[in-house]
Design an enzyme around this catalytic site. Structure first.
Site, PDB file in Angstrom:
ATOM      1  N   ARG A  66       0.640   3.751  -3.306  1.00 23.13           N
ATOM      2  CA  ARG A  66      -0.074   5.001  -3.039  1.00 23.13           C
ATOM      3  C   ARG A  66       0.886   6.166  -2.762  1.00 23.13           C
ATOM      4  NH1 ARG A  66      -5.817   3.779  -0.050  1.00 23.13           N
ATOM      5  NH2 ARG A  66      -5.921   1.532  -0.380  1.00 23.13           N
ATOM      6  N   ASP A 124      -4.883  -9.862  -7.739  1.00 21.48           N
ATOM      7  CA  ASP A 124      -5.182  -9.096  -8.947  1.00 21.48           C
ATOM      8  C   ASP A 124      -3.985  -8.443  -9.618  1.00 21.48           C
ATOM      9  OD1 ASP A 124      -4.961  -7.490  -6.688  1.00 21.48           O
ATOM     10  OD2 ASP A 124      -6.695  -6.239  -7.143  1.00 21.48           O
ATOM     11  N   GLU A 146       0.819  -1.205   0.000  1.00 24.01           N
ATOM     12  CA  GLU A 146       0.000   0.000   0.000  1.00 24.01           C
ATOM     13  C   GLU A 146       0.859   1.264   0.000  1.00 24.01           C
ATOM     14  OE1 GLU A 146      -3.032   0.003  -0.596  1.00 24.01           O
ATOM     15  OE2 GLU A 146      -3.929  -1.864   0.124  1.00 24.01           O
ATOM     16  N   GLU A 168     -11.928   0.124 -10.528  1.00 19.60           N
ATOM     17  CA  GLU A 168     -11.481  -0.819 -11.555  1.00 19.60           C
ATOM     18  C   GLU A 168     -12.326  -0.780 -12.832  1.00 19.60           C
ATOM     19  OE1 GLU A 168      -9.638  -1.614  -7.877  1.00 19.60           O
ATOM     20  OE2 GLU A 168     -11.798  -1.652  -8.292  1.00 19.60           O
TER      21      GLU A 168
END
Length: 532
Positions: free
Chosen positions: A175, A301, A171, A437
């Site tokens: 980010r 993913d 993360e 998405e």
């Protein structure tokens, strides 16, 4: 057929910032290289050099540790135009971006995220101003110069990574590191690169394992990894774009070397998994043993996303990266692609249990895949079958929105659970977190095909968000269920709402040269990084 890569829409891009239109990842510092058409220009050029040299000397910063490849000396005070000519739909999207940003600025400035219902802020990733850093490039792309300058000042004076706090490697990378690097790529403001180098150095300790599989968490202040039993596959494999771009900018190979070693280890393991080239969603950093389901949703993913995007970032020169991606796509088509019984809707299933039984479940997160498949076909990694799969799957993703009373998609859907019912949304899975998405894939598919239905889908999505997720007192909020128009909102505005969802919707209505897919690759948090 995909639209020819050289084609462009008719809308003029003269008023768009040049930095967004054309990245310059290999520009060198050239003092005094201005035109010498007259002696007056020469004089001012020399004076500019003198001023710059004096400023560099007074800053007393040592650049030997990170030699810059992209600095435009005259750009430092240039900023971004706040007078961009937006079309009507873009103007409405920018209004909602401002509604979200202003609420964050008023009630949660410098904190990780906004709690819009209580009009407060909260920490989620070590109080690193997550929403602020994650939104920097969105502000630039939308031309919100004043807001960007306010955010830059906070980064300059308050962003501090020397904290005794454990953060998630994945993360923080996608980010915060990605946000800083993208802000640098678009603004060429060295402040953001300096911060990125500091953060990258602190995160490197996560890779100090015998298996080359990084641990999931790092204490930034102590520069110590936290050993957990498992890391998720996406956590270990969605780091390449950010760390390799950092190496490119600094000419320090250790950043890219670390993630490349991880990528190579995963590639070594991929052919020998139960379903070759499909990786289970958990891996033990101590022994590199996989476990768990096989899914293109949560925890799996972006492994598949970065297989393609790492190749694209290389300028499509690293062919082993392309081969890894194609092997994975072939395995997805062989084992995971399913169709519903009644209407033949295409979806991506999961494989669960020891024997790899089919689970007819699909996370919203899977809806990144149509865009990735289409990008692959666009650049020669795939053909008609992959393009058809991309289009068919995107239609299913859109149906998960359009079939709900709110027009918004749920977190999870199931297929063929009841006779004659293709798509089922269970109450516990019906929440919407403002995820990006589907918007991402709509943006990519529009850019590559110019089929107007993708813009129509995107606008309908935007209107539904505005109707049901907008908070009257400021900001946007996740909602408990998309199955009822009597919505109950949650007290949370995810940072990816500004960083991704609104950005993708804005770009969906931009011309092709704004964040050109020929020049940028967007990381999994929608931060555009130059192809080099």
């Amino acid at each position: 057929m995909l639209r020819n890569r050289s084609s462009r829409s008719e809308k003029s891009t003269d008023d768009l910032p040049a930095q967004i239109l054309t990245p310059s990842p290999s520009k060198k510092i050239k003092l005094g290289s201005r035109s010498r058409r007259s002696s007056l220009c020469l004089i001012f050029g020399c004076l500019s050099v003198i001023v710059i040299v004096l400023l560099l000397d007074s800053s007393k910063r040592n650049h030997a540790s990170h030699h810059l490849k992209t600095i435009s000396l005259q750009h430092q005070q240039q900023g971004y135009s706040d007078k961009l000519e937006h079309n009507e739909k873009q103007k409405e999207i920018v209004e909602e971006a401002l509604w979200s940003w202003n609420a964050y600025a008023d009630h949660a400035w410098g904190q990780d995220e906004l709690h819009p219902l209580s009009q407060s802020g909260g920490a989620w990733l070590g109080s690193m101003g997550l929403t602020l850093v994650d939104s920097l490039d969105t502000l630039l792309i939308m031309g919100l110069t004043d807001k960007f300058n306010d955010a830059r000042e906070w980064v300059k004076t308050s962003l501090n990574f020397d904290q005794d706090v454990e953060v998630n490697l994945f993360e923080t990378t996608i980010r915060v590191l990605g946000g800083l690097l993208s802000a640098f790529a678009l603004s060429e403001d060295e402040l953001f690169l300096d911060k990125a180098v500091d953060l990258g150095e602190r995160l490197l300790v996560a890779f100090e394992t015998s298996t080359k599989i990084p641990v999931s968490d790092v204490n930034l202040g102590k520069r110590k990894p936290r050993a957990a039993q498992y890391s998720s596959t996406s956590e270990t494999s969605t780091l390449h774009l950010e760390f390799c771009y950092l190496s490119y900018l600094t000419e320090r190979s250790e950043f890219c070397d670390a993630v490349t070693a991880t990528d190579d280890k995963l590639a070594e393991l991929a052919p020998s998994t139960q379903f070759p080239y499909l990786l289970p969603i958990l891996i033990n950093p101590k022994n590199a043993v996989f476990s768990g389901a096989i899914s293109l949703g949560a925890r799996g993913d972006s492994y598949y996303e970065y297989l393609l995007k790492s190749w694209l970032q290389s300028g499509r020169t690293n062919h082993k990266l392309k081969d890894r991606y194609l092997n994975a796509v072939n395995a997805i088509q062989k084992h995971l692609v399913q169709t519903t019984k009644s209407n033949k809707f295409v979806y991506i299933a999961e494989l669960v249990g020891g024997k790899g039984s089919i689970s007819r479940k699909m996370d919203h997160l899977v809806c990144f895949l149509p865009g990735v498949l289409a990008l692959g076909v666009h650049y020669g990694a795939g053909g008609d079958a992959e393009l058809k799969l991309a289009k068919d799957l995107l239609e299913t993703c859109w149906l998960t929105y359009s079939q709900q009373p709110t027009g918004l998609g749920p977190e999870i859907v199931f297929f063929d659970q009841k006779e004659g019912e293709d798509i089922t949304v269970k109450q516990q899975d019906s929440h919407n977190l403002l995820r990006p998405e589907t918007a991402e894939s709509l943006f990519v598919m529009w850019r590559l095909t110019h089929d107007n239905k993708y813009r129509e889908y995107g606008w309908s999505m935007f209107e539904s968000f505005r109707k049901y997720a907008r908070v009257d007192t400021g900001g946007y909020a996740s909602i408990d269920s998309v199955k009822t128009t009597d919505v109950r909102r949650r007290d949370k505005m995810e940072s990816f709402w500004m960083a991704e969802t609104l950005k993708y919707l804005f770009l969906l209505f931009s011309d092709d040269d704004t964040i050109s897919l020929e020049k940028y690759v967007l990381n999994t948090e929608a931060h555009p990084l130059p192809i080099f």
